[in-house]
Design a protein around this motif. Structure first.
Motif, short mmCIF file in Angstrom:
data_model
loop_
_atom_site.label_atom_id
_atom_site.label_comp_id
_atom_site.label_asym_id
_atom_site.label_seq_id
_atom_site.Cartn_x
_atom_site.Cartn_y
_atom_site.Cartn_z
N THR A 90 0.77 -1.14 0.77
CA THR A 90 -0.01 -0.52 0.20
C THR A 90 1.13 1.36 0.51
OG1 THR A 90 -0.41 0.01 2.75
CG2 THR A 90 -1.82 -0.74 1.04
N VAL A 97 -2.89 -4.44 -7.93
CA VAL A 97 -3.77 -5.49 -7.91
C VAL A 97 -3.71 -5.35 -6.50
CG1 VAL A 97 -4.73 -7.68 -8.37
CG2 VAL A 97 -3.76 -6.28 -10.15
N GLN A 98 -2.71 -5.63 -5.97
CA GLN A 98 -2.71 -5.71 -4.36
C GLN A 98 -3.00 -4.67 -3.48
OE1 GLN A 98 -0.77 -6.47 -6.81
NE2 GLN A 98 0.64 -8.12 -5.66
N GLU A 100 -4.80 -2.11 -4.09
CA GLU A 100 -6.36 -1.91 -4.67
C GLU A 100 -7.37 -2.91 -4.24
OE1 GLU A 100 -7.85 -0.04 -6.38
OE2 GLU A 100 -6.38 1.44 -7.32
N ALA A 101 -7.02 -4.34 -3.26
CA ALA A 101 -7.77 -5.28 -3.39
C ALA A 101 -7.96 -4.90 -2.41
CB ALA A 101 -7.31 -6.60 -3.41
N ILE A 102 -6.40 -4.63 -1.08
CA ILE A 102 -6.64 -4.14 0.17
C ILE A 102 -7.69 -2.70 0.21
CG2 ILE A 102 -5.21 -3.01 2.55
CD1 ILE A 102 -2.79 -4.96 0.56
N ARG A 103 -7.29 -2.00 -0.64
CA ARG A 103 -8.47 -0.82 -0.21
C ARG A 103 -9.70 -1.17 -0.03
NH1 ARG A 103 -4.09 2.21 -2.33
NH2 ARG A 103 -4.81 1.67 -4.61
N ALA A 104 -10.08 -1.85 -1.42
CA ALA A 104 -11.80 -2.63 -1.52
C ALA A 104 -12.58 -3.22 -0.03
CB ALA A 104 -11.49 -3.97 -2.40
N VAL A 105 -11.38 -3.71 0.68
CA VAL A 105 -11.61 -4.21 2.05
C VAL A 105 -11.92 -3.47 3.02
CG1 VAL A 105 -10.62 -6.26 4.01
CG2 VAL A 105 -10.46 -6.62 1.13
N VAL A 288 -11.42 -13.23 2.81
CA VAL A 288 -10.90 -12.78 2.48
C VAL A 288 -9.62 -13.53 1.99
CG1 VAL A 288 -9.20 -11.02 1.37
CG2 VAL A 288 -10.58 -10.36 3.42
N ASN A 290 -6.54 -14.56 0.34
CA ASN A 290 -4.77 -14.03 -0.95
C ASN A 290 -4.92 -15.05 -1.24
OD1 ASN A 290 -3.13 -13.38 -0.55
ND2 ASN A 290 -2.26 -14.62 1.58
N GLU A 291 -4.21 -14.32 -2.31
CA GLU A 291 -3.94 -15.20 -3.57
C GLU A 291 -2.63 -15.23 -3.89
OE1 GLU A 291 -6.94 -13.71 -6.61
OE2 GLU A 291 -8.41 -14.73 -6.43
#
Length: 292
Positions: A90, A97-98, A100-105, A288, A290-291
């Motif tokens: 972050t 992509v990572q 953005e995914a964390i901000r979505a969470v 969540v 984690n990919e």
């Protein structure tokens, strides 16, 4: 991006009011001739100052990003942090992509935790096994929450294999274990350099009785005190496979987020973790995957 002005010096609090051209000029120590070269290119091609400076090799894309971050009060990692803390995507890769995914969470967490007339709750990050990415996820979620403004505290309650002090490069001489055992009266909550509003309470020395320390009333009292002092409190926990620590922490936080790792965790392990909290007052906000 505006062209630089020929103004006097300003303090850090006024950086967001300065044209980006000024910020890039000062960061790269551009001469008057170099600035004029950028301005000439800008006028000729109808582009922004930063784009012109990058094209001419007088600035880098990172310089432009850092200037934008200063204007919008958005913390980004400096060069030293990038080397020392590669897991903090972050800060390192804000448009990845990572991140953005964390901000979505983050958006989901803040919506589900923020309720009118309800007491503020801490958030426990739990998962079935080691290596699921709890430390990585909790650290980046804490950074993302701090980037909203306000005060965010990350607590390392993994009293079996703590790592948050390594991620943020803070001292682990004393921490949560020291507080719960009554072995310190010194300040153990540490601010994170370069991330305004973010604080870390590390684990401290690994104790021989981690579960007993967390089960004591002192931990619940500490959580309530911390939630009263901080806008957001994120708590990292030990893996569910190592004991009941995560479930106890979650119950005393009042809210939990389950993390599972793609192609690693078994459904049965995840089900067992969730079932172990049945009957408690903990609010499960969701899961969540984690990919990475």
């Amino acid at each position: 991006m505006n062209a630089p002005t020929s103004g006097a010096s300003v303090n850090a609090a006024d950086l967001h009011d300065r044209p980006i051209g000024d910020l890039i000029r000062d960061a790269r120590n551009l001469s008057a001739a170099e600035v004029e070269k950028v301005l000439s290119y800008q006028r000729q091609h109808g582009v922004r100052f930063g784009e012109a400076a990058v094209t001419l090799g007088l600035a880098s894309p990172d310089d432009v990003l850092n200037a934008l971050a200063q204007q919008f009060h958005y913390p980004l990692a400096n060069a030293e942090r990038r080397i020392a803390s590669p897991e903090l995507v972050t800060l390192l890769q804000p448009f990845s992509v990572q991140a953005e995914a964390i901000r979505a969470v983050r958006s989901q967490v803040t919506m589900r935790l923020t309720k009118a007339d309800a007491p503020r709750q801490a958030l426990a990050v739990i998962s079935p096994d080691t290596g699921d990415g709890k430390t990585y996820f909790a650290a980046n979620l804490a950074v993302a929450l701090a980037q909203l403004g306000g005060r965010t505290l990350l607590v390392d309650a993994d009293l079996r294999g703590p790592r948050q002090h390594e991620v943020f490069k803070v001292s682990n001489a004393a921490g949560l274990s020291s507080l719960l055992s009554g072995r310190t009266e010194s300040q153990v909550i540490q601010s994170v350099e370069g991330v305004p509003g973010l604080f870390v309470l590390p684990c401290g020395p690994i104790p021989p009785n981690p579960l007993e320390l967390i089960e004591r009333p002192a931990f619940g009292l500490l959580v309530r005190e911390l939630t009263a002092k901080f806008d957001h409190v994120v708590i990292d926990t030990a893996a569910g496979s190592l004991g009941s620590d995560a479930c106890v922490v979650a119950a005393k936080c009042g809210a939990a987020l389950v993390l599972t790792r793609k192609h690693k965790n078994k459904v049965s392990g995840l089900q067992d973790l969730v079932a172990s909290m049945a009957g408690s007052s903990v609010q499960l906000l969701g899961a969540v995957v984690n990919e990475f």
